[in-house]
Design an enzyme around this catalytic site. Structure first.
Site, PDB file in Angstrom:
ATOM      1  N   GLU A  81       0.829  -1.206   0.000  1.00 54.00           N
ATOM      2  CA  GLU A  81       0.000   0.000   0.000  1.00 54.00           C
ATOM      3  C   GLU A  81       0.862   1.254   0.000  1.00 54.00           C
ATOM      4  OE1 GLU A  81      -3.388   2.438   0.048  1.00 54.00           O
ATOM      5  OE2 GLU A  81      -3.189   0.317  -0.432  1.00 54.00           O
ATOM      6  N   TYR A  84       7.642   4.410   1.693  1.00 52.95           N
ATOM      7  CA  TYR A  84       8.085   5.801   1.782  1.00 52.95           C
ATOM      8  C   TYR A  84       9.364   5.867   2.607  1.00 52.95           C
ATOM      9  CZ  TYR A  84       8.049  10.836   2.544  1.00 52.95           C
ATOM     10  OH  TYR A  84       8.393  12.172   2.565  1.00 52.95           O
ATOM     11  N   VAL A  85      10.294   6.670   2.108  1.00 52.22           N
ATOM     12  CA  VAL A  85      11.544   6.950   2.812  1.00 52.22           C
ATOM     13  C   VAL A  85      11.683   8.461   2.882  1.00 52.22           C
ATOM     14  CG1 VAL A  85      14.064   6.728   2.730  1.00 52.22           C
ATOM     15  CG2 VAL A  85      12.612   4.799   2.033  1.00 52.22           C
ATOM     16  N   GLY A  91      18.192   7.303  -1.550  1.00 53.00           N
ATOM     17  CA  GLY A  91      19.456   7.005  -2.192  1.00 53.00           C
ATOM     18  C   GLY A  91      20.402   6.211  -1.308  1.00 53.00           C
ATOM     19  N   GLY A  93      19.599   3.244   0.049  1.00 54.55           N
ATOM     20  CA  GLY A  93      19.282   1.818  -0.023  1.00 54.55           C
ATOM     21  C   GLY A  93      18.130   1.378   0.862  1.00 54.55           C
ATOM     22  N   ASN A 122       5.469   9.930 -11.071  1.00 53.89           N
ATOM     23  CA  ASN A 122       6.526   9.682 -10.092  1.00 53.89           C
ATOM     24  C   ASN A 122       7.703   8.942 -10.744  1.00 53.89           C
ATOM     25  OD1 ASN A 122       8.081   9.148  -7.852  1.00 53.89           O
ATOM     26  ND2 ASN A 122       6.365   8.458  -6.591  1.00 53.89           N
ATOM     27  N   TYR A 129      11.685   1.102  -9.477  1.00 44.78           N
ATOM     28  CA  TYR A 129      10.981  -0.173  -9.588  1.00 44.78           C
ATOM     29  C   TYR A 129      11.433  -0.958 -10.812  1.00 44.78           C
ATOM     30  CZ  TYR A 129       7.862   1.807  -6.047  1.00 44.78           C
ATOM     31  OH  TYR A 129       7.353   2.363  -4.904  1.00 44.78           O
TER      32      TYR A 129
END
Length: 155
Positions: A81, A84-85, A91, A93, A122, A129
């Site tokens: 769902e 998010y980072v 960058g 990892g 996006n 991906y």
């Protein structure tokens, strides 16, 4: 470090979901509360699961997911769902590690697939991906009933 979410992570996870909503240009649509997320993740038989990426003791990223089922394969899969980072950790990892953790869940449990959606604009996420081997399901269009349309249709 990637690990399963705990009750102590809920506040930070809700903050991250709201950050994601701002990033996706729809903050007004995000209404998640700590109580809602806590209830969903830690119910006696939860239908939502989560992992967090932790850096120096702070939650820097998350994945929230649930099980789906492939009638063609005859087994479950995972629907991601939210992934998010925080911007300052991109960058590094962490996003890849979160996604790999879910792939490992699939393989270990015998699930057929790991699926998610991404906004067409996006590009950084789409490129990420594709780099890990994911393929777009271009021939499929997602549909959603919500709000008044959902209530009207249910009547």
């Amino acid at each position: 470090m990637i690990r399963r979410a705990t009750r102590a992570d809920v506040r930070a996870m809700v903050e991250l979901v709201h950050e994601l909503a701002r990033y996706e240009k729809a903050p007004e649509l995000c209404h998640l509360t700590e109580q809602q997320l806590r209830d969903a993740l830690f119910a006696p038989t939860p239908a939502l699961f989560g992992h967090v990426a932790e850096v120096d003791g702070a939650v820097a990223g998350l994945s929230l997911w649930f099980l789906n089922f492939s009638t063609w394969e005859g087994v479950h899969g995972i629907y991601l769902e939210d992934l998010y980072v925080r911007p300052e950790h991109r960058g590094s990892g962490l996003g890849k590690a979160l996604l790999q953790t879910l792939a490992q869940e699939c393989v270990q449990r015998g699930y057929a697939r790991l699926e998610w959606s991404v906004l067409n604009w996006n590009e950084p996420s789409i490129n990420f991906y594709k780099a890990v081997g994911a393929i777009p399901m271009d021939e499929w269009t997602a549909y959603r009933l919500t709000g008044d349309a959902l209530r009207n249709f249910s009547a």
